[in-house]
Design a protein around this motif. Structure first.
Motif, PDB file in Angstrom:
ATOM      1  N   HIS A  11       8.506   6.870  -3.158  1.00 51.79           N
ATOM      2  CA  HIS A  11       7.465   6.209  -3.940  1.00 51.79           C
ATOM      3  C   HIS A  11       6.297   7.151  -4.200  1.00 51.79           C
ATOM      4  O   HIS A  11       5.764   7.224  -5.320  1.00 51.79           O
ATOM      5  CB  HIS A  11       6.996   4.956  -3.195  1.00 51.79           C
ATOM      6  CG  HIS A  11       5.929   4.194  -3.919  1.00 51.79           C
ATOM      7  ND1 HIS A  11       4.592   4.272  -3.575  1.00 51.79           N
ATOM      8  CD2 HIS A  11       5.993   3.335  -4.972  1.00 51.79           C
ATOM      9  CE1 HIS A  11       3.888   3.501  -4.368  1.00 51.79           C
ATOM     10  NE2 HIS A  11       4.708   2.913  -5.224  1.00 51.79           N
ATOM     11  N   CYS A 133       7.294  -2.333  -8.559  1.00 55.02           N
ATOM     12  CA  CYS A 133       7.756  -1.204  -7.747  1.00 55.02           C
ATOM     13  C   CYS A 133       6.723  -0.086  -7.741  1.00 55.02           C
ATOM     14  O   CYS A 133       6.537   0.599  -6.724  1.00 55.02           O
ATOM     15  CB  CYS A 133       9.085  -0.676  -8.283  1.00 55.02           C
ATOM     16  SG  CYS A 133      10.477  -1.811  -8.081  1.00 55.02           S
ATOM     17  N   TYR A 136       4.257  -0.732  -5.184  1.00 57.00           N
ATOM     18  CA  TYR A 136       4.943  -1.093  -3.937  1.00 57.00           C
ATOM     19  C   TYR A 136       4.047  -0.894  -2.722  1.00 57.00           C
ATOM     20  O   TYR A 136       4.035  -1.705  -1.797  1.00 57.00           O
ATOM     21  CB  TYR A 136       6.220  -0.264  -3.815  1.00 57.00           C
ATOM     22  CG  TYR A 136       6.684  -0.013  -2.404  1.00 57.00           C
ATOM     23  CD1 TYR A 136       7.357  -0.999  -1.677  1.00 57.00           C
ATOM     24  CD2 TYR A 136       6.445   1.218  -1.774  1.00 57.00           C
ATOM     25  CE1 TYR A 136       7.776  -0.767  -0.381  1.00 57.00           C
ATOM     26  CE2 TYR A 136       6.866   1.462  -0.486  1.00 57.00           C
ATOM     27  CZ  TYR A 136       7.524   0.466   0.216  1.00 57.00           C
ATOM     28  OH  TYR A 136       7.938   0.690   1.513  1.00 57.00           O
ATOM     29  N   HIS A 137       3.276   0.194  -2.706  1.00 58.77           N
ATOM     30  CA  HIS A 137       2.431   0.484  -1.549  1.00 58.77           C
ATOM     31  C   HIS A 137       1.366  -0.591  -1.341  1.00 58.77           C
ATOM     32  O   HIS A 137       1.010  -0.922  -0.214  1.00 58.77           O
ATOM     33  CB  HIS A 137       1.773   1.859  -1.695  1.00 58.77           C
ATOM     34  CG  HIS A 137       0.857   1.971  -2.879  1.00 58.77           C
ATOM     35  ND1 HIS A 137       1.296   1.837  -4.178  1.00 58.77           N
ATOM     36  CD2 HIS A 137      -0.482   2.211  -2.944  1.00 58.77           C
ATOM     37  CE1 HIS A 137       0.266   1.993  -5.006  1.00 58.77           C
ATOM     38  NE2 HIS A 137      -0.815   2.214  -4.289  1.00 58.77           N
ATOM     39  N   LYS A 140       3.196  -3.763  -0.063  1.00 62.75           N
ATOM     40  CA  LYS A 140       3.563  -3.554   1.335  1.00 62.75           C
ATOM     41  C   LYS A 140       2.348  -3.726   2.235  1.00 62.75           C
ATOM     42  O   LYS A 140       2.428  -4.353   3.307  1.00 62.75           O
ATOM     43  CB  LYS A 140       4.157  -2.157   1.496  1.00 62.75           C
ATOM     44  CG  LYS A 140       4.551  -1.821   2.935  1.00 62.75           C
ATOM     45  CD  LYS A 140       5.027  -0.383   3.042  1.00 62.75           C
ATOM     46  CE  LYS A 140       5.288  -0.003   4.490  1.00 62.75           C
ATOM     47  NZ  LYS A 140       5.688   1.423   4.633  1.00 62.75           N
TER      48      LYS A 140
END
Length: 234
Positions: A11, A133, A136-137, A140
């Motif tokens: 990523h 996506c 994503y970080h 998360k």
């Protein structure tokens, strides 16, 4: 290195690539451009299309138009999502609002085989998934720690990702081919347009009956389609 660590590394590598950043901006702008006019029409209280009521999508949109502030609320959410997408710090919130709306439109378009959004709606869903996506970080961090890291990594990679964009191009070609060939019969927007496909249909007579049942008699789409498939077996 566990799976999460590998995913984090991949990523980060993607976000450090100049071309992926350009592609992300393109997706955000394209999605915003799709919702701003559509939402604006709803906010102003105007009909979204001029499809007649017997046409499956037209029937749905006419009913939606008469839902009062629900119709307006959808328009407001579409405009808000579009505006948030254009601001890097709020883009994730924008796509989180955008995604369920366009997913509903996508499913609806496929269910009634509406050519106006049969190609665009699924692609917009995929675009939203890409943007999810991309962030994503942040997702998360929200899900596992309750905090959001908004630091943009420095762009250090100028290499053009040929494999990725070749895959995107190949997917688009395959997707367009599949969508345009997967359905044996389409309701189209008018009875005249609908009947233009009947000459090439397996049963031209049943196809003409299908079109008339949809556009002239106002029969439910599923019933007219079932009757056509029954006629093919006779």
């Amino acid at each position: 290195m566990n799976s999460f660590s590998k995913l984090d590394a991949l990523h980060l590598k993607v976000r450090q690539n100049k071309w992926f950043n350009y592609f992300t901006v393109f997706n955000r702008v394209a999605l915003a451009a799709g919702f701003l006019p559509a939402g604006g029409v709803k906010i102003m209280g105007e009909r979204f299309t001029d499809l007649h009521n017997n046409q499956p999508m037209g029937h749905y949109l006419e009913a939606l138009y008469h839902t009062g502030y629900y119709y307006t609320t959808i328009g407001i959410l579409q405009v808000v999502a579009a505006m948030l997408l254009l601001i890097p710090r709020t883009a994730l919130l924008g796509v989180l609002i955008y995604f369920p709306i366009i997913l509903n439109i996508c499913i609806l378009s496929l269910a009634v085989r509406f050519e106006g959004s049969l190609l665009t709606a699924p692609l917009m869903v995929i675009s939203c998934i890409y943007l999810l996506c991309w962030d994503y970080h942040k997702l998360k961090a929200i899900l596992f720690s309750g905090t959001v890291v908004v630091t943009q990594p420095k762009i250090t990679d100028n290499k053009f990702p040929f494999k990725f964009f070749s895959g995107v191009f190949a997917f688009l070609v395959l997707f367009v081919f599949t969508i345009t060939h997967v359905f044996d019969l389409m309701p189209r927007n008018t009875v005249t347009d609908c009947k233009t496909q009947c000459d090439d249909a397996k049963n031209p007579g049943a196809c003409n009956v299908f079109c008339e049942c949809i556009h002239l008699k106002g029969q439910p789409f599923d019933k007219a389609l079932d009757d056509y498939h029954t006629a093919l077996k006779q």
